[in-house]
Design a protein around this motif. Sequence first.
Motif, PDB file in Angstrom:
ATOM      1  N   MET A 175       1.063  -1.434  -0.014  1.00  0.00           N
ATOM      2  CA  MET A 175       0.045  -0.014   0.033  1.00  0.00           C
ATOM      3  C   MET A 175       0.779   1.281  -0.198  1.00  0.00           C
ATOM      4  SD  MET A 175      -3.190   1.137  -0.011  1.00  0.00           S
ATOM      5  CE  MET A 175      -3.520  -0.589  -0.528  1.00  0.00           C
ATOM      6  N   GLU A 176       0.607   2.153  -0.900  1.00  0.00           N
ATOM      7  CA  GLU A 176       1.514   3.267  -1.109  1.00  0.00           C
ATOM      8  C   GLU A 176       1.092   4.416  -0.389  1.00  0.00           C
ATOM      9  OE1 GLU A 176       2.262   4.656  -4.751  1.00  0.00           O
ATOM     10  OE2 GLU A 176       2.996   2.801  -5.744  1.00  0.00           O
ATOM     11  N   ARG A 177       1.796   5.142   0.168  1.00  0.00           N
ATOM     12  CA  ARG A 177       1.336   6.556   1.010  1.00  0.00           C
ATOM     13  C   ARG A 177       0.716   7.386  -0.099  1.00  0.00           C
ATOM     14  NH1 ARG A 177       5.953   9.148   4.361  1.00  0.00           N
ATOM     15  NH2 ARG A 177       4.511  10.737   4.811  1.00  0.00           N
ATOM     16  N   SER A 188      -0.857  15.295  -4.389  1.00  0.00           N
ATOM     17  CA  SER A 188      -2.158  15.573  -5.101  1.00  0.00           C
ATOM     18  C   SER A 188      -3.169  14.848  -4.667  1.00  0.00           C
ATOM     19  CB  SER A 188      -2.008  15.473  -6.667  1.00  0.00           C
ATOM     20  OG  SER A 188      -1.632  14.237  -6.858  1.00  0.00           O
ATOM     21  N   ASP A 189      -3.235  13.639  -4.130  1.00  0.00           N
ATOM     22  CA  ASP A 189      -4.391  12.810  -3.748  1.00  0.00           C
ATOM     23  C   ASP A 189      -4.516  13.298  -2.305  1.00  0.00           C
ATOM     24  OD1 ASP A 189      -4.340  11.024  -5.694  1.00  0.00           O
ATOM     25  OD2 ASP A 189      -2.932   9.636  -4.709  1.00  0.00           O
ATOM     26  N   ARG A 190      -3.670  13.747  -1.461  1.00  0.00           N
ATOM     27  CA  ARG A 190      -4.044  14.500  -0.245  1.00  0.00           C
ATOM     28  C   ARG A 190      -4.819  15.718  -0.488  1.00  0.00           C
ATOM     29  NH1 ARG A 190      -0.058  12.836   4.001  1.00  0.00           N
ATOM     30  NH2 ARG A 190       0.910  11.131   2.987  1.00  0.00           N
ATOM     31  N   ALA A 191      -4.510  16.493  -1.385  1.00  0.00           N
ATOM     32  CA  ALA A 191      -5.293  17.758  -1.550  1.00  0.00           C
ATOM     33  C   ALA A 191      -6.609  17.430  -1.978  1.00  0.00           C
ATOM     34  CB  ALA A 191      -4.446  18.477  -2.739  1.00  0.00           C
ATOM     35  N   GLU A 192      -6.925  16.126  -2.824  1.00  0.00           N
ATOM     36  CA  GLU A 192      -8.070  16.108  -3.441  1.00  0.00           C
ATOM     37  C   GLU A 192      -9.137  15.323  -2.496  1.00  0.00           C
ATOM     38  OE1 GLU A 192      -7.896  13.463  -6.856  1.00  0.00           O
ATOM     39  OE2 GLU A 192      -9.749  12.689  -6.481  1.00  0.00           O
ATOM     40  N   LEU A 193      -8.367  14.560  -1.427  1.00  0.00           N
ATOM     41  CA  LEU A 193      -9.183  13.485  -0.758  1.00  0.00           C
ATOM     42  C   LEU A 193      -9.339  13.976   0.591  1.00  0.00           C
ATOM     43  CD1 LEU A 193      -7.509   9.909  -1.825  1.00  0.00           C
ATOM     44  CD2 LEU A 193      -9.742  11.100  -2.645  1.00  0.00           C
ATOM     45  N   LEU A 194      -8.623  14.656   1.347  1.00  0.00           N
ATOM     46  CA  LEU A 194      -8.672  14.931   2.638  1.00  0.00           C
ATOM     47  C   LEU A 194      -9.539  15.976   3.012  1.00  0.00           C
ATOM     48  CD1 LEU A 194      -4.879  14.286   3.868  1.00  0.00           C
ATOM     49  CD2 LEU A 194      -6.661  12.719   3.956  1.00  0.00           C
ATOM     50  N   ASP A 197       3.783   3.360   6.835  1.00  0.00           N
ATOM     51  CA  ASP A 197       4.137   4.386   7.768  1.00  0.00           C
ATOM     52  C   ASP A 197       3.582   5.626   7.274  1.00  0.00           C
ATOM     53  OD1 ASP A 197       5.743   5.111   9.916  1.00  0.00           O
ATOM     54  OD2 ASP A 197       7.421   5.633   8.951  1.00  0.00           O
ATOM     55  N   GLY A 198       2.324   5.839   7.150  1.00  0.00           N
ATOM     56  CA  GLY A 198       1.842   7.055   6.729  1.00  0.00           C
ATOM     57  C   GLY A 198       0.135   6.940   6.107  1.00  0.00           C
ATOM     58  N   LEU A 199      -0.368   7.920   5.615  1.00  0.00           N
ATOM     59  CA  LEU A 199      -1.979   7.726   5.048  1.00  0.00           C
ATOM     60  C   LEU A 199      -1.761   7.085   3.708  1.00  0.00           C
ATOM     61  CD1 LEU A 199      -3.151  11.415   6.056  1.00  0.00           C
ATOM     62  CD2 LEU A 199      -3.917   9.006   6.787  1.00  0.00           C
ATOM     63  N   SER A 200      -2.702   6.302   3.620  1.00  0.00           N
ATOM     64  CA  SER A 200      -2.950   5.587   2.300  1.00  0.00           C
ATOM     65  C   SER A 200      -4.409   5.718   1.898  1.00  0.00           C
ATOM     66  CB  SER A 200      -2.450   4.157   2.160  1.00  0.00           C
ATOM     67  OG  SER A 200      -3.571   3.475   2.757  1.00  0.00           O
ATOM     68  N   ARG A 201      -4.964   5.344   0.930  1.00  0.00           N
ATOM     69  CA  ARG A 201      -6.307   5.409   0.216  1.00  0.00           C
ATOM     70  C   ARG A 201      -7.201   4.428   1.257  1.00  0.00           C
ATOM     71  NH1 ARG A 201      -7.811   7.240  -4.477  1.00  0.00           N
ATOM     72  NH2 ARG A 201      -6.312   8.485  -5.642  1.00  0.00           N
ATOM     73  N   ARG A 202      -6.657   3.529   1.893  1.00  0.00           N
ATOM     74  CA  ARG A 202      -7.388   2.754   2.729  1.00  0.00           C
ATOM     75  C   ARG A 202      -8.032   3.684   3.908  1.00  0.00           C
ATOM     76  NH1 ARG A 202      -4.313  -3.191   3.022  1.00  0.00           N
ATOM     77  NH2 ARG A 202      -4.728  -3.592   0.691  1.00  0.00           N
ATOM     78  N   LEU A 230      -6.350   7.165  12.322  1.00  0.00           N
ATOM     79  CA  LEU A 230      -6.092   6.218  11.053  1.00  0.00           C
ATOM     80  C   LEU A 230      -4.940   6.452  10.490  1.00  0.00           C
ATOM     81  CD1 LEU A 230      -9.880   6.463   9.551  1.00  0.00           C
ATOM     82  CD2 LEU A 230      -8.855   4.689  11.069  1.00  0.00           C
ATOM     83  N   SER A 231      -4.052   5.241  10.335  1.00  0.00           N
ATOM     84  CA  SER A 231      -2.952   5.356   9.492  1.00  0.00           C
ATOM     85  C   SER A 231      -2.694   3.993   8.894  1.00  0.00           C
ATOM     86  CB  SER A 231      -1.752   5.968  10.396  1.00  0.00           C
ATOM     87  OG  SER A 231      -0.706   6.171   9.794  1.00  0.00           O
ATOM     88  N   THR A 232      -1.827   3.815   7.969  1.00  0.00           N
ATOM     89  CA  THR A 232      -1.319   2.728   7.322  1.00  0.00           C
ATOM     90  C   THR A 232      -0.155   2.292   7.883  1.00  0.00           C
ATOM     91  OG1 THR A 232      -2.895   3.088   5.515  1.00  0.00           O
ATOM     92  CG2 THR A 232      -1.185   1.384   5.036  1.00  0.00           C
ATOM     93  N   HIS A 233       0.264   1.461   8.764  1.00  0.00           N
ATOM     94  CA  HIS A 233       1.333   0.967   9.427  1.00  0.00           C
ATOM     95  C   HIS A 233       2.349   0.382   8.389  1.00  0.00           C
ATOM     96  CE1 HIS A 233      -1.910   0.374  12.610  1.00  0.00           C
ATOM     97  NE2 HIS A 233      -1.473   1.698  12.689  1.00  0.00           N
ATOM     98  N   ASP A 234       1.775  -0.258   7.390  1.00  0.00           N
ATOM     99  CA  ASP A 234       2.565  -0.784   6.461  1.00  0.00           C
ATOM    100  C   ASP A 234       3.336   0.282   5.653  1.00  0.00           C
ATOM    101  OD1 ASP A 234       1.883  -3.009   7.351  1.00  0.00           O
ATOM    102  OD2 ASP A 234       0.318  -3.780   5.786  1.00  0.00           O
TER     103      ASP A 234
END
Length: 100
Positions: A1-3, A7-13, A77-82, A71-75
């Motif tokens: 899983m990618e962080r 641009s994804d942050r700006a769009e999704l968060l 080490d940061g935020l992902s789409r999950r 919520l964070s994605t441990h695998d």
Amino acid sequence: MERLSDSDRAELLPGLDGWTMVEGRDAIQKRYAFDSFIQAFGFMAQVALVAEAMNHHPEWFNVYGTVDVTLSTHDADGLSRRDVELARRMDQIAAGAGQA
Ligand SMILES: C[C@H](O)[C@H](O)[C@H]1CNC2=NC(N)=NC(=O)C2=N1
């Protein structure tokens, strides 16, 4: 899983309701407030089933009707789409669980 990319942050968060960035960590947080422990625990029980099906699990802390969630994605080490997906699912469940 990618962080998430910038641009994804700006769009999704900004589309998430009431979720904020955790200071000093690439994670998001929200406090849910219910009128009772039973409502809070019912919310947690429903989220647990979704989280297990997603293989993506919240960090959370419950006192009576309050549930503090990180919520964070441990695998990654940061935020992902999950994290974004689980945040949306938790908000939907909370809306049906009598959020105060
Ligand atoms: C081995 C297992 O698939 C992983 O540890 C999963 C389980 N649940 C998870 N939950 C969260 N929040 N982040 C992860 O990276 C994660 N990874």
